[in-house]
Structures are given as structure tokens and as C-alpha cells.
Design a protein around this motif. Structure first.
Motif, PDB file in Angstrom:
ATOM      1  N   ASP A  87       0.802  -1.227   0.000  1.00 31.01           N
ATOM      2  CA  ASP A  87       0.000   0.000   0.000  1.00 31.01           C
ATOM      3  C   ASP A  87       0.835   1.277   0.000  1.00 31.01           C
ATOM      4  OD1 ASP A  87      -2.378  -1.451  -0.028  1.00 31.01           O
ATOM      5  OD2 ASP A  87      -2.365  -1.668   2.157  1.00 31.01           O
ATOM      6  N   ASP A  88       2.162   1.154  -0.052  1.00 30.21           N
ATOM      7  CA  ASP A  88       3.023   2.331  -0.119  1.00 30.21           C
ATOM      8  C   ASP A  88       2.867   2.987  -1.489  1.00 30.21           C
ATOM      9  OD1 ASP A  88       3.897   1.628   2.396  1.00 30.21           O
ATOM     10  OD2 ASP A  88       5.808   0.812   1.714  1.00 30.21           O
ATOM     11  N   ASN A  89       3.224   4.275  -1.562  1.00 28.93           N
ATOM     12  CA  ASN A  89       3.062   5.019  -2.805  1.00 28.93           C
ATOM     13  C   ASN A  89       4.394   5.659  -3.204  1.00 28.93           C
ATOM     14  OD1 ASN A  89       1.942   6.388  -4.974  1.00 28.93           O
ATOM     15  ND2 ASN A  89       1.247   8.094  -3.709  1.00 28.93           N
ATOM     16  N   LEU A  90       4.890   5.331  -4.390  1.00 26.61           N
ATOM     17  CA  LEU A  90       6.109   5.936  -4.906  1.00 26.61           C
ATOM     18  C   LEU A  90       5.730   7.264  -5.547  1.00 26.61           C
ATOM     19  CD1 LEU A  90       9.151   5.750  -5.501  1.00 26.61           C
ATOM     20  CD2 LEU A  90       8.572   4.561  -7.614  1.00 26.61           C
ATOM     21  N   ILE A  91       6.141   8.339  -4.928  1.00 24.10           N
ATOM     22  CA  ILE A  91       5.796   9.672  -5.428  1.00 24.10           C
ATOM     23  C   ILE A  91       6.729  10.060  -6.567  1.00 24.10           C
ATOM     24  CG2 ILE A  91       5.613  12.108  -4.817  1.00 24.10           C
ATOM     25  CD1 ILE A  91       4.815  11.100  -1.970  1.00 24.10           C
ATOM     26  N   SER A  92       8.036   9.844  -6.374  1.00 27.20           N
ATOM     27  CA  SER A  92       8.992  10.149  -7.437  1.00 27.20           C
ATOM     28  C   SER A  92      10.252   9.319  -7.252  1.00 27.20           C
ATOM     29  CB  SER A  92       9.351  11.637  -7.431  1.00 27.20           C
ATOM     30  OG  SER A  92      10.078  11.959  -6.261  1.00 27.20           O
ATOM     31  N   GLU A 105       5.666   7.557   0.001  1.00 29.94           N
ATOM     32  CA  GLU A 105       4.670   7.742   1.054  1.00 29.94           C
ATOM     33  C   GLU A 105       4.360   6.360   1.623  1.00 29.94           C
ATOM     34  OE1 GLU A 105       0.145   9.491   1.663  1.00 29.94           O
ATOM     35  OE2 GLU A 105       1.161   9.720  -0.261  1.00 29.94           O
ATOM     36  N   LEU A 106       4.681   6.177   2.899  1.00 30.65           N
ATOM     37  CA  LEU A 106       4.472   4.880   3.540  1.00 30.65           C
ATOM     38  C   LEU A 106       3.029   4.724   4.005  1.00 30.65           C
ATOM     39  CD1 LEU A 106       7.696   4.760   5.738  1.00 30.65           C
ATOM     40  CD2 LEU A 106       7.277   3.493   3.627  1.00 30.65           C
ATOM     41  N   ARG A 121      12.246  -0.381   5.106  1.00 28.87           N
ATOM     42  CA  ARG A 121      12.077  -0.228   3.652  1.00 28.87           C
ATOM     43  C   ARG A 121      13.372   0.254   2.991  1.00 28.87           C
ATOM     44  NH1 ARG A 121       7.773  -2.919   4.241  1.00 28.87           N
ATOM     45  NH2 ARG A 121       5.719  -1.983   3.986  1.00 28.87           N
ATOM     46  N   TYR A 122      14.087   1.175   3.641  1.00 21.77           N
ATOM     47  CA  TYR A 122      15.350   1.665   3.091  1.00 21.77           C
ATOM     48  C   TYR A 122      16.353   0.519   3.010  1.00 21.77           C
ATOM     49  CZ  TYR A 122      19.409   4.599   2.177  1.00 21.77           C
ATOM     50  OH  TYR A 122      20.515   5.159   1.591  1.00 21.77           O
ATOM     51  N   SER A 123      16.414  -0.278   4.048  1.00 23.98           N
ATOM     52  CA  SER A 123      17.324  -1.425   4.067  1.00 23.98           C
ATOM     53  C   SER A 123      17.011  -2.388   2.928  1.00 23.98           C
ATOM     54  CB  SER A 123      17.231  -2.145   5.411  1.00 23.98           C
ATOM     55  OG  SER A 123      18.061  -3.281   5.413  1.00 23.98           O
ATOM     56  N   GLN A 124      15.744  -2.681   2.725  1.00 26.07           N
ATOM     57  CA  GLN A 124      15.344  -3.591   1.643  1.00 26.07           C
ATOM     58  C   GLN A 124      15.707  -3.016   0.280  1.00 26.07           C
ATOM     59  OE1 GLN A 124      11.180  -3.724   2.664  1.00 26.07           O
ATOM     60  NE2 GLN A 124      11.383  -5.669   3.758  1.00 26.07           N
ATOM     61  N   ALA A 125      15.420  -1.743   0.076  1.00 16.73           N
ATOM     62  CA  ALA A 125      15.711  -1.107  -1.210  1.00 16.73           C
ATOM     63  C   ALA A 125      17.210  -1.055  -1.461  1.00 16.73           C
ATOM     64  CB  ALA A 125      15.125   0.306  -1.241  1.00 16.73           C
ATOM     65  N   SER A 126      17.977  -0.665  -0.449  1.00 19.42           N
ATOM     66  CA  SER A 126      19.422  -0.545  -0.633  1.00 19.42           C
ATOM     67  C   SER A 126      20.081  -1.895  -0.862  1.00 19.42           C
ATOM     68  CB  SER A 126      20.058   0.165   0.566  1.00 19.42           C
ATOM     69  OG  SER A 126      19.907  -0.593   1.746  1.00 19.42           O
ATOM     70  N   ASP A 127      19.588  -2.944  -0.212  1.00 18.32           N
ATOM     71  CA  ASP A 127      20.136  -4.286  -0.448  1.00 18.32           C
ATOM     72  C   ASP A 127      20.053  -4.640  -1.926  1.00 18.32           C
ATOM     73  OD1 ASP A 127      20.709  -4.568   2.232  1.00 18.32           O
ATOM     74  OD2 ASP A 127      19.072  -5.981   2.646  1.00 18.32           O
ATOM     75  N   GLU A 128      18.921  -4.341  -2.539  1.00 15.91           N
ATOM     76  CA  GLU A 128      18.752  -4.652  -3.965  1.00 15.91           C
ATOM     77  C   GLU A 128      19.560  -3.700  -4.832  1.00 15.91           C
ATOM     78  OE1 GLU A 128      17.943  -6.488  -7.390  1.00 15.91           O
ATOM     79  OE2 GLU A 128      17.501  -7.260  -5.398  1.00 15.91           O
ATOM     80  N   LEU A 129      19.545  -2.419  -4.526  1.00 17.28           N
ATOM     81  CA  LEU A 129      20.280  -1.452  -5.346  1.00 17.28           C
ATOM     82  C   LEU A 129      21.786  -1.682  -5.293  1.00 17.28           C
ATOM     83  CD1 LEU A 129      18.165   1.737  -4.739  1.00 17.28           C
ATOM     84  CD2 LEU A 129      18.733   0.752  -6.962  1.00 17.28           C
ATOM     85  N   LEU A 130      22.296  -2.214  -4.193  1.00 19.56           N
ATOM     86  CA  LEU A 130      23.728  -2.511  -4.110  1.00 19.56           C
ATOM     87  C   LEU A 130      24.151  -3.612  -5.077  1.00 19.56           C
ATOM     88  CD1 LEU A 130      24.288  -2.139  -0.270  1.00 19.56           C
ATOM     89  CD2 LEU A 130      25.390  -0.784  -2.071  1.00 19.56           C
ATOM     90  N   ASN A 131      23.198  -4.334  -5.619  1.00 16.92           N
ATOM     91  CA  ASN A 131      23.496  -5.343  -6.645  1.00 16.92           C
ATOM     92  C   ASN A 131      23.630  -4.723  -8.027  1.00 16.92           C
ATOM     93  OD1 ASN A 131      23.430  -7.579  -4.880  1.00 16.92           O
ATOM     94  ND2 ASN A 131      21.204  -7.632  -4.989  1.00 16.92           N
ATOM     95  N   THR A 141      13.390   9.922   0.620  1.00 19.13           N
ATOM     96  CA  THR A 141      12.582  10.721   1.532  1.00 19.13           C
ATOM     97  C   THR A 141      11.275   9.985   1.757  1.00 19.13           C
ATOM     98  OG1 THR A 141      13.553  12.768   0.715  1.00 19.13           O
ATOM     99  CG2 THR A 141      11.442  12.950   1.864  1.00 19.13           C
ATOM    100  N   TYR A 142      10.983   9.757   3.024  1.00 16.92           N
ATOM    101  CA  TYR A 142       9.709   9.132   3.384  1.00 16.92           C
ATOM    102  C   TYR A 142       8.797  10.242   3.887  1.00 16.92           C
ATOM    103  CZ  TYR A 142      12.235   4.804   2.808  1.00 16.92           C
ATOM    104  OH  TYR A 142      12.972   3.784   2.274  1.00 16.92           O
ATOM    105  N   ALA A 143       7.706  10.479   3.164  1.00 17.61           N
ATOM    106  CA  ALA A 143       6.781  11.576   3.479  1.00 17.61           C
ATOM    107  C   ALA A 143       6.337  11.491   4.931  1.00 17.61           C
ATOM    108  CB  ALA A 143       5.580  11.527   2.540  1.00 17.61           C
ATOM    109  N   ASN A 144       6.402  12.621   5.625  1.00 16.43           N
ATOM    110  CA  ASN A 144       5.991  12.753   7.019  1.00 16.43           C
ATOM    111  C   ASN A 144       6.854  11.958   8.003  1.00 16.43           C
ATOM    112  OD1 ASN A 144       3.846  14.440   6.222  1.00 16.43           O
ATOM    113  ND2 ASN A 144       2.550  12.653   5.852  1.00 16.43           N
TER     114      ASN A 144
END
Length: 175
Positions: A87-92, A105-106, A121-131, A141-144
Motif C-alpha cells: 500500500d506504499d506510494n512511490l511519489i517520485s 509515502e508509507l 524499507r530503506y534497508s530492503q531497497a538498498s540491499d537490492e540497489l547494491l546489486n 525521503t519518506y513523506a511525514n
């Protein structure tokens, strides 16, 4: 007695048949290894030039893959798949000059605080991006909630040879 003799004879025939197949395979393999008239006619210098060209192509392909910059579309796909909940929303999301920037937006979570969710969520994203190559800084940036930004050079490697950013450091960077 006849049964034992029959079994021994069948086993002997089986072993002889297996030996013939093995000999046939070895003979066919050695024929393939021998040079043909066509390869004998080739100039040895020409052969080494062809090999050198092949090596140069392989090297240039490796360099292209290593230095290939991530596209905005690839970053969006990686974040949507690895760094976001249902249900998270990728704004940009974008990549500019080696910096991956995203705003997410979480969705509310009953079990985790917004800060803990952002760190997870940052940890999950960075684990993949490090590949993936083609970036040096990851800022999300996580809104709010806040922004987490880390340099690729700050990664660590675990015993399974996998790169990651330590959770403690991610938590400290949440502003």
C-alpha cells in the motif's frame, strides 16, 4: 546353478557393452579435437588476431556493464519491487549524476512505527540497489517521516559476500 551362470553371463555382456560405448565416445571425442583441413589452412597470425578481437569485445562489454548507469525506470522498478510495501506510494524516483533520489509515502502499519518502517524499507531497497552499478548515493525521503541518505562506499559485506548498509547506520541517518 543355471541361474547363477545366467546372471554372471548377463553381467559380463553388460560390462562388455558398456566398455564398447565408452571406447566409441572416446574415439568420437578425439576426432573432434583433431584439426580439420580448414583449420590447418588458416594463418596462425590471423587466428591470434581473431582471438585478440574477441577478447577486446569481451572487455568492452564488461566495461559497459560495469559503468552502465541506472535509468529512472529501472530505479522505479527496483524500489517498487524491493523497497515498498503493497500500500506504499512511490511519489517520485530519479537518477541524476550518480545519485538515486526517491520520495515514498508509507502506508500506516499496525506493528511498526513510521520510523521503523522507513528504516526497514530503506534497508530492503538498498540491499537490492547494491546489486546494481551506476549510482553513488541513495537518498530516499519518506513523506511525514524523514530522509535517509547513504553513500555507496559506506556499504559493508557479510559472510555470504552480500553488500548491505548496517541497520544501525540507517537508523542514525534518518532525519
Amino acid at each position: 546353478m543355471k541361474k547363477i551362470l545366467f546372471i554372471l553371463l548377463a553381467a559380463l555382456l553388460f560390462l562388455v557393452a558398456c566398455n564398447k560405448e565408452e571406447t566409441k565416445e572416446k574415439t568420437e571425442g578425439s576426432k573432434q579435437d583433431q584439426p580439420t583441413e580448414e583449420t590447418l589452412k588458416q594463418d596462425p597470425e590471423e587466428e591470434s588476431n581473431v582471438e585478440a578481437e574477441d577478447e577486446e569485445k569481451d572487455d568492452s562489454e564488461k566495461i559497459q556493464k560495469e559503468t552502465k548507469a541506472l535509468t529512472d525506470k529501472e530505479v522505479k522498478e527496483i524500489l517498487e519491487f524491493s523497497g515498498m510495501g503493497e500500500d506504499d506510494n512511490l511519489i517520485s524516483a530519479s537518477v541524476k549524476k550518480g545519485e538515486v533520489k526517491a520520495t515514498i509515502e508509507l502506508a500506516p502499519d499496525d506493528m511498526l512505527s513510521a520510523e521503523d518502517l522507513a528504516v526497514t524499507r530503506y534497508s530492503q531497497a538498498s540491499d537490492e540497489l547494491l546489486n546494481h552499478e551506476g549510482w553513488g548515493v541513495l537518498s530516499i525521503t519518506y513523506a511525514n517521516v524523514g530522509t535517509i541518505s547513504m553513500n555507496r562506499s559506506e556499504k559493508e559485506t557479510n559472510e555470504l559476500d552480500m553488500d548491505y548498509f548496517p541497520i544501525e547506520e540507517i537508523t542514525k541517518r534518518l532525519k
